[in-house]
Scaffold this motif. Structure first.
Motif, short mmCIF file in Angstrom:
data_model
loop_
_atom_site.label_atom_id
_atom_site.label_comp_id
_atom_site.label_asym_id
_atom_site.label_seq_id
_atom_site.Cartn_x
_atom_site.Cartn_y
_atom_site.Cartn_z
N LEU A 149 -0.80 14.63 -2.62
CA LEU A 149 -1.95 15.52 -2.79
C LEU A 149 -2.08 16.48 -1.61
O LEU A 149 -2.30 17.68 -1.80
CB LEU A 149 -3.23 14.69 -2.94
N ILE A 150 -1.93 15.96 -0.39
CA ILE A 150 -2.08 16.79 0.80
C ILE A 150 -0.95 17.81 0.89
O ILE A 150 -1.18 18.98 1.25
CB ILE A 150 -2.12 15.92 2.07
N TYR A 155 0.82 -1.22 0.00
CA TYR A 155 0.00 0.00 0.00
C TYR A 155 0.86 1.27 0.00
O TYR A 155 0.32 2.37 0.12
CB TYR A 155 -0.93 0.01 1.22
N THR A 156 2.16 1.13 -0.16
CA THR A 156 3.04 2.30 -0.08
C THR A 156 2.75 3.32 -1.19
O THR A 156 2.67 4.52 -0.93
CB THR A 156 4.52 1.86 -0.17
N ILE A 157 2.59 2.84 -2.41
CA ILE A 157 2.35 3.76 -3.53
C ILE A 157 1.01 4.50 -3.38
O ILE A 157 0.96 5.73 -3.54
CB ILE A 157 2.44 3.02 -4.88
N PRO A 158 -0.11 3.78 -3.05
CA PRO A 158 -1.36 4.51 -2.84
C PRO A 158 -1.26 5.56 -1.73
O PRO A 158 -1.78 6.67 -1.88
CB PRO A 158 -2.35 3.41 -2.46
N VAL A 159 -0.57 5.23 -0.65
CA VAL A 159 -0.42 6.19 0.44
C VAL A 159 0.43 7.37 0.00
O VAL A 159 0.15 8.53 0.33
CB VAL A 159 0.19 5.51 1.69
N ALA A 160 1.48 7.09 -0.77
CA ALA A 160 2.32 8.18 -1.29
C ALA A 160 1.52 9.11 -2.19
O ALA A 160 1.73 10.33 -2.19
CB ALA A 160 3.51 7.59 -2.05
#
Length: 200
Positions: A172-173, A162-167
């Motif tokens: 964005l933030i 899940y590293t890429i989705p979280v990145a």
């Protein structure tokens, strides 16, 4: 799978478009957070305008806007990358809300909510990082920036898939906080307890 993904992206955006801060302020008969305080419809501004209870309700609602669509996608067995796009859709809904003139907040709580399905260990690290940073510095924006910057690293140690989705969410933030970064650099950013400040 494609139809499910498109549906969940749409649901994510529509859920994110619900401006918790505006609705809670209306419920408690508080000033419109888009026009008073920092002008940002988020938890920190609601805290300044109305105190802890409205702020807590705003926080919970904003978190759920990210959690529910992503968790639903998780149970539909969508790939991690697709879950990331659903989370981004929820955050974009918060930033550009369909129901509120496309003028929204920073989506920090919604991004956190989108990361919650990854696990309680990640959630604890993110929440702990935010609280420690805000306790030390007093800056809500800086705490958010540091927390989302560390989120991909935390995720890589916990659930690397899940590293890429979280990145993606983190980037964005951080982009959304570009004005805050400029004010922090200039020493002009308001602290979380400074009710008189007009920026956040």
């Amino acid at each position: 799978m494609t139809a499910q993904f498109i549906l969940m992206v749409a649901i994510g955006y529509l859920a994110g478009s619900i401006s918790s801060a505006v609705l809670i302020c209306q419920l408690f008969r508080l000033p419109d957070p888009r026009q008073y305080g920092s002008g940002n419809p988020g938890t920190t501004n609601v805290l300044r305008l109305g105190g802890r209870i409205p702020a807590l309700l705003t926080l919970v609602m904003d978190v759920l806007k990210g959690t529910i669509p992503v968790w639903t996608g998780y149970f539909l067995k969508l790939d991690p990358i697709l879950l990331g796009f659903i989370g981004i859709a929820a955050c974009l809904g918060h930033i550009f809300p369909l129901y509120f003139g496309f003028k929204g907040g920073k989506a920090v709580a919604t991004a956190l909510g989108a990361m919650l399905p990854i696990g309680l260990d990640l959630s604890g690290l993110l929440i702990g990082t935010w609280f420690v940073t805000v306790f030390i510095t007093g800056y809500s924006s800086l705490s958010a920036i540091i927390t989302v910057s560390l989120a991909p690293l935390f995720t890589w140690f916990i659930k690397p898939q899940y590293t890429i989705p979280v990145a993606m969410l983190s980037l964005l933030i951080i982009i959304r906080h570009k004005d805050n970064i400029k004010r922090l650099w200039k020493g002009e950013e308001g602290k979380i307890w400074d009710k008189g400040k007009t920026n956040e």
